[in-house]
Design a protein around this motif. Structure first.
Motif, PDB file in Angstrom:
ATOM      1  N   VAL A 173      -2.284  -0.057 -52.839  1.00  0.00           N
ATOM      2  CA  VAL A 173      -2.740  -0.341 -51.481  1.00  0.00           C
ATOM      3  C   VAL A 173      -3.453   0.887 -50.921  1.00  0.00           C
ATOM      4  O   VAL A 173      -3.128   2.019 -51.262  1.00  0.00           O
ATOM      5  N   MET A 174      -4.431   0.633 -50.084  1.00  0.00           N
ATOM      6  CA  MET A 174      -5.166   1.721 -49.455  1.00  0.00           C
ATOM      7  C   MET A 174      -4.322   2.326 -48.337  1.00  0.00           C
ATOM      8  O   MET A 174      -3.753   1.596 -47.517  1.00  0.00           O
ATOM      9  N   GLY A 227      -1.748   6.011 -40.346  1.00  0.00           N
ATOM     10  CA  GLY A 227      -0.780   6.866 -41.025  1.00  0.00           C
ATOM     11  C   GLY A 227       0.185   6.103 -41.908  1.00  0.00           C
ATOM     12  O   GLY A 227       1.313   6.557 -42.141  1.00  0.00           O
ATOM     13  N   GLU A 228      -0.243   4.959 -42.421  1.00  0.00           N
ATOM     14  CA  GLU A 228       0.608   4.156 -43.284  1.00  0.00           C
ATOM     15  C   GLU A 228      -0.256   3.260 -44.169  1.00  0.00           C
ATOM     16  O   GLU A 228      -1.443   3.054 -43.880  1.00  0.00           O
ATOM     17  N   PRO A 229       0.307   2.710 -45.244  1.00  0.00           N
ATOM     18  CA  PRO A 229      -0.476   1.831 -46.113  1.00  0.00           C
ATOM     19  C   PRO A 229      -0.829   0.524 -45.409  1.00  0.00           C
ATOM     20  O   PRO A 229      -0.083   0.063 -44.531  1.00  0.00           O
ATOM     21  N   VAL A 230      -1.949  -0.067 -45.809  1.00  0.00           N
ATOM     22  CA  VAL A 230      -2.308  -1.387 -45.303  1.00  0.00           C
ATOM     23  C   VAL A 230      -1.398  -2.429 -45.958  1.00  0.00           C
ATOM     24  O   VAL A 230      -0.669  -2.119 -46.906  1.00  0.00           O
ATOM     25  N   VAL A 251      -2.378  -5.473 -47.359  1.00  0.00           N
ATOM     26  CA  VAL A 251      -2.966  -6.256 -48.449  1.00  0.00           C
ATOM     27  C   VAL A 251      -3.497  -5.320 -49.521  1.00  0.00           C
ATOM     28  O   VAL A 251      -4.242  -4.383 -49.227  1.00  0.00           O
ATOM     29  N   GLY A 252      -3.080  -5.567 -50.754  1.00  0.00           N
ATOM     30  CA  GLY A 252      -3.509  -4.726 -51.867  1.00  0.00           C
ATOM     31  C   GLY A 252      -3.727  -5.550 -53.115  1.00  0.00           C
ATOM     32  O   GLY A 252      -3.842  -6.780 -53.057  1.00  0.00           O
ATOM     33  N   CYS A 253      -3.781  -4.863 -54.245  1.00  0.00           N
ATOM     34  CA  CYS A 253      -4.039  -5.522 -55.525  1.00  0.00           C
ATOM     35  C   CYS A 253      -3.057  -4.988 -56.563  1.00  0.00           C
ATOM     36  O   CYS A 253      -2.842  -3.774 -56.660  1.00  0.00           O
ATOM     37  N   CYS A 254      -2.466  -5.893 -57.300  1.00  0.00           N
ATOM     38  CA  CYS A 254      -1.553  -5.513 -58.378  1.00  0.00           C
ATOM     39  C   CYS A 254      -2.345  -4.860 -59.509  1.00  0.00           C
ATOM     40  O   CYS A 254      -3.446  -5.302 -59.837  1.00  0.00           O
ATOM     41  N   ALA A 255      -1.815  -3.798 -60.073  1.00  0.00           N
ATOM     42  CA  ALA A 255      -2.452  -3.114 -61.203  1.00  0.00           C
ATOM     43  C   ALA A 255      -1.531  -3.166 -62.412  1.00  0.00           C
ATOM     44  O   ALA A 255      -0.308  -3.102 -62.275  1.00  0.00           O
ATOM     45  N   GLU A 256      -2.126  -3.303 -63.586  1.00  0.00           N
ATOM     46  CA  GLU A 256      -1.370  -3.286 -64.833  1.00  0.00           C
ATOM     47  C   GLU A 256      -1.779  -2.071 -65.657  1.00  0.00           C
ATOM     48  O   GLU A 256      -2.975  -1.800 -65.811  1.00  0.00           O
ATOM     49  N   ILE A 257      -0.812  -1.326 -66.151  1.00  0.00           N
ATOM     50  CA  ILE A 257      -1.093  -0.149 -66.975  1.00  0.00           C
ATOM     51  C   ILE A 257      -1.545  -0.606 -68.358  1.00  0.00           C
ATOM     52  O   ILE A 257      -0.812  -1.286 -69.076  1.00  0.00           O
ATOM     53  N   GLU A 309      -8.526   6.256 -49.562  1.00  0.00           N
ATOM     54  CA  GLU A 309      -9.932   6.015 -49.926  1.00  0.00           C
ATOM     55  C   GLU A 309     -10.112   5.200 -51.201  1.00  0.00           C
ATOM     56  O   GLU A 309     -11.145   5.305 -51.859  1.00  0.00           O
ATOM     57  N   VAL A 310      -9.120   4.406 -51.581  1.00  0.00           N
ATOM     58  CA  VAL A 310      -9.230   3.584 -52.789  1.00  0.00           C
ATOM     59  C   VAL A 310      -8.828   2.151 -52.474  1.00  0.00           C
ATOM     60  O   VAL A 310      -7.767   1.905 -51.907  1.00  0.00           O
ATOM     61  N   VAL A 311      -9.713   1.203 -52.827  1.00  0.00           N
ATOM     62  CA  VAL A 311      -9.405  -0.224 -52.730  1.00  0.00           C
ATOM     63  C   VAL A 311      -9.625  -0.827 -54.111  1.00  0.00           C
ATOM     64  O   VAL A 311     -10.741  -0.787 -54.639  1.00  0.00           O
TER      65      VAL A 311
END
Length: 215
Positions: A54-55, A61-64, A66-72, A19-21
């Motif tokens: 990735v969402m 039952g698996e990740p999609v 296409v996602g987005c890189c995150a930086e801490i 539930e997170v994009v």
């Protein structure tokens, strides 16, 4: 392994979330408690502090892909090695293949970007901003609250498209579709449709409320 020398690729630790994009330029607070992801974050903190969000698709039952890189940006260690952190969305990517599955997934990814616009998108962006203002006004009217229009709403079309997409609620599949689009105009046009539909719905509710109060 297939050669991908003609495109920019890299390995990236993958963090699937239900539930997170995540969108570029948008913050994502996280609470890390699973053992494998505590290992992952400790490893990332020793490097460039980047990982892929990735969402997780509950239907498949698996990740999609296409996602987005995150930086801490910030992190705080809690008892028993849990962590709270603030991350920020960076580039979008597509997973080409997984190079490791345990203790956490690592994917070979390629970066994806929007195609250069073929027309001036500022008029379309202003239409989206105006629809957004009207949704805020009607929401305030219905709830009796005084919430100001957010000052941080971007002016640039591509940044505005990411901001609007990230602030849509309870429409995760729609958000994922917007993330995967590689045309800024198409993303803004779809968001204008969503905002217009929301505005019309809120306007009808507001009219009904006024009619009841006036009777």
């Amino acid at each position: 392994m297939t050669s991908f020398s003609s495109i920019a690729v890299r390995e990236l630790p993958i963090f699937p979330l239900p539930e997170v994009v995540l969108f570029p330029g948008r913050p994502l607070p996280l609470h890390i408690f699973e053992f494998r992801y505590r290992i992952m974050m400790n490893t990332i903190l020793e490097g460039d502090r980047r990982f892929g969000v990735v969402m997780f698709d509950p239907v498949r039952g698996e990740p999609v892909s296409v996602g987005c890189c995150a930086e801490i940006l910030q992190y705080q260690r809690l008892p028993d090695d849990r962590m709270k952190m603030i991350t920020l969305g960076q580039q979008r990517f597509r997973i080409l293949e997984y190079t490791r599955e345990k203790p956490y997934r690592v994917g070979l990814v390629e970066w994806i970007e929007d195609q250069p616009p073929t027309k001036d998108l500022r008029p379309l962006a202003e239409e989206v901003r105006q629809a957004l203002r009207e949704v805020f006004y009607l929401s305030n009217k219905l709830t009796g609250q005084e919430i100001d229009f957010p000052e941080e709403v971007p002016d640039l079309p591509i940044e505005l498209s990411y901001w609007v997409a990230s602030n849509l609620y309870r429409v995760v599949p729609e958000q994922q579709a917007l993330l995967e689009m590689q045309d800024t105009a198409s993303r803004l046009e779809r968001e204008l449709e969503i905002l217009t539909s929301t505005r019309n719905h809120l306007s009808a509710r507001a009219a009904l409320k006024d009619a009841f109060q006036g009777s």
